[in-house]
Design an enzyme around this catalytic site. Structure first.
Site, PDB file in Angstrom:
ATOM      1  N   MET A  30      44.524  42.020  41.450  1.00  0.00           N
ATOM      2  CA  MET A  30      43.223  41.358  41.558  1.00  0.00           C
ATOM      3  C   MET A  30      43.226  40.059  40.759  1.00  0.00           C
ATOM      4  O   MET A  30      42.172  39.536  40.403  1.00  0.00           O
ATOM      5  CB  MET A  30      42.098  42.287  41.100  1.00  0.00           C
ATOM      6  CG  MET A  30      41.899  43.468  42.035  1.00  0.00           C
ATOM      7  SD  MET A  30      40.210  44.110  42.076  1.00  0.00           S
ATOM      8  CE  MET A  30      39.977  44.597  40.385  1.00  0.00           C
ATOM      9  N   HIS A  37      51.845  42.503  34.935  1.00  0.00           N
ATOM     10  CA  HIS A  37      52.028  42.327  36.382  1.00  0.00           C
ATOM     11  C   HIS A  37      53.454  41.886  36.688  1.00  0.00           C
ATOM     12  O   HIS A  37      54.078  42.375  37.633  1.00  0.00           O
ATOM     13  CB  HIS A  37      51.042  41.285  36.931  1.00  0.00           C
ATOM     14  CG  HIS A  37      49.605  41.692  36.862  1.00  0.00           C
ATOM     15  ND1 HIS A  37      48.729  41.173  35.934  1.00  0.00           N
ATOM     16  CD2 HIS A  37      48.891  42.567  37.601  1.00  0.00           C
ATOM     17  CE1 HIS A  37      47.530  41.708  36.115  1.00  0.00           C
ATOM     18  NE2 HIS A  37      47.599  42.559  37.122  1.00  0.00           N
ATOM     19  N   ARG A 189      41.666  42.248  30.848  1.00  0.00           N
ATOM     20  CA  ARG A 189      40.454  42.265  30.018  1.00  0.00           C
ATOM     21  C   ARG A 189      40.720  41.779  28.598  1.00  0.00           C
ATOM     22  O   ARG A 189      39.778  41.429  27.884  1.00  0.00           O
ATOM     23  CB  ARG A 189      39.879  43.683  29.975  1.00  0.00           C
ATOM     24  CG  ARG A 189      39.415  44.170  31.335  1.00  0.00           C
ATOM     25  CD  ARG A 189      38.932  45.588  31.286  1.00  0.00           C
ATOM     26  NE  ARG A 189      38.560  46.047  32.629  1.00  0.00           N
ATOM     27  CZ  ARG A 189      37.458  46.719  32.903  1.00  0.00           C
ATOM     28  NH1 ARG A 189      36.613  47.012  31.955  1.00  0.00           N
ATOM     29  NH2 ARG A 189      37.196  47.097  34.138  1.00  0.00           N
TER      30      ARG A 189
END
Length: 282
Positions: A30, A37, A189
């Site tokens: 996302m 990642h 986050r």
């Protein structure tokens, strides 16, 4: 690295790959990419001829419209990070219409009860949204292998159930949690934490390591009490939940059985940022 801006461009890329019998590794995201990642693409690169990424903020998995609105969107930086990695052959950046051409609704799935545990209990419908977008991305990308991080361990198990139940022709690979040097799990986050909050958040990983030391030495109720005591003394932090669950069923347990594998799960609200982490218990 090719940028595939819509479904038609993706289909052309995949068609050419299939004609050449090239295997495809895929890790959907996302966005707001970090080294966690990139670790997925490192694994994909080892086992596939081509590696595809996707960047799509999926609206159907957000229970709170405000969370969807606040989710970081850094597509240009993300594409640059993927390109710099040298690991990815193409990145798919679809529109909502590419993924949801008819209507913006989730399908309803049976995930063998996994969807009712932990995150699912607090976020009804969340995993239907995850299942819907993953099924549609798999249909479009047609990967041979797909890679997901163990930080979202429940999501990983949900996707495994999705593939198994629907008999989808893709192999799911779980990739170990990528941590920063001080142990904090990599997360999009983390960028929302202040420096003070960021430094204080290392207590989450430290606590999980202690839990692993306590595992099989003291009872689970005693472990839970100790974890709760740790966070009662942390300024600006709230322990949302801590539990130990069977890795297969994700059901919380209060007793250890020798023939089962267990994992500790923790969710902590640090200021306004919700951090999740977990650890396999040796």
């Amino acid at each position: 690295m090719k940028i595939l801006n819509n479904r038609a461009e993706l289909e052309q890329f995949v068609s050419e790959a299939k004609k050449q019998n090239k295997s495809i590794g895929f890790a959907p995201t996302m966005g707001a990419l970090h080294d966690g990642h990139i670790s997925l693409y490192k694994e994909a690169r080892k086992e596939n001829d081509l590696v595809i990424s996707s960047i799509f903020v999926n609206p159907t998995q957000f229970n709170n419209p405000e969370d969807l609105e606040k989710y970081p969107r850094t597509v240009e930086k993300d594409i640059e990070k993927l390109d710099d990695s040298g690991l990815v052959d193409a990145v798919y950046v679809p529109s909502v219409e590419d993924i949801y051409p008819d209507n913006l609704e989730s399908k309803h799935y049976n995930f063998n009860g996994l969807e009712n545990e932990m995150e699912g209990a607090a976020r009804p419908g969340h995993f239907d949204g995850v299942g819907t977008v993953i099924e549609r991305l798999f249909e479009q990308v047609q990967p041979d292998n797909a890679y997901f991080g163990e930080k979202d361990f429940q999501q990983l198990r949900i996707i495994e159930a999705l593939v198994d139940n629907l008999k989808l022709p893709v192999k799911i690979h779980g990739v170990k949690i990528h941590r920063q040097d001080d142990g904090l799990a990599m997360s999009s986050r983390n960028m929302r934490l202040s420096e003070e909050e960021r430094n204080a958040s290392t207590i989450i990983y430290q606590t999980l390591k202690k839990v692993n030391d306590w595992f099989r030495v003291i009872t689970i109720p005693e472990i839970k009490n100790r974890v709760e005591e740790i966070f009662e003394n942390q300024k600006g932090m709230e322990l949302e939940y801590f539990l130990i669950a069977d890795e297969e069923t994700l059901k919380e347990t209060d007793f250890f059985y020798k023939d089962k594998n267990y994992r500790a799960f923790i969710v902590v609200n640090v200021g306004k940022v919700r951090l999740i982490d977990n650890m396999h218990l040796d």
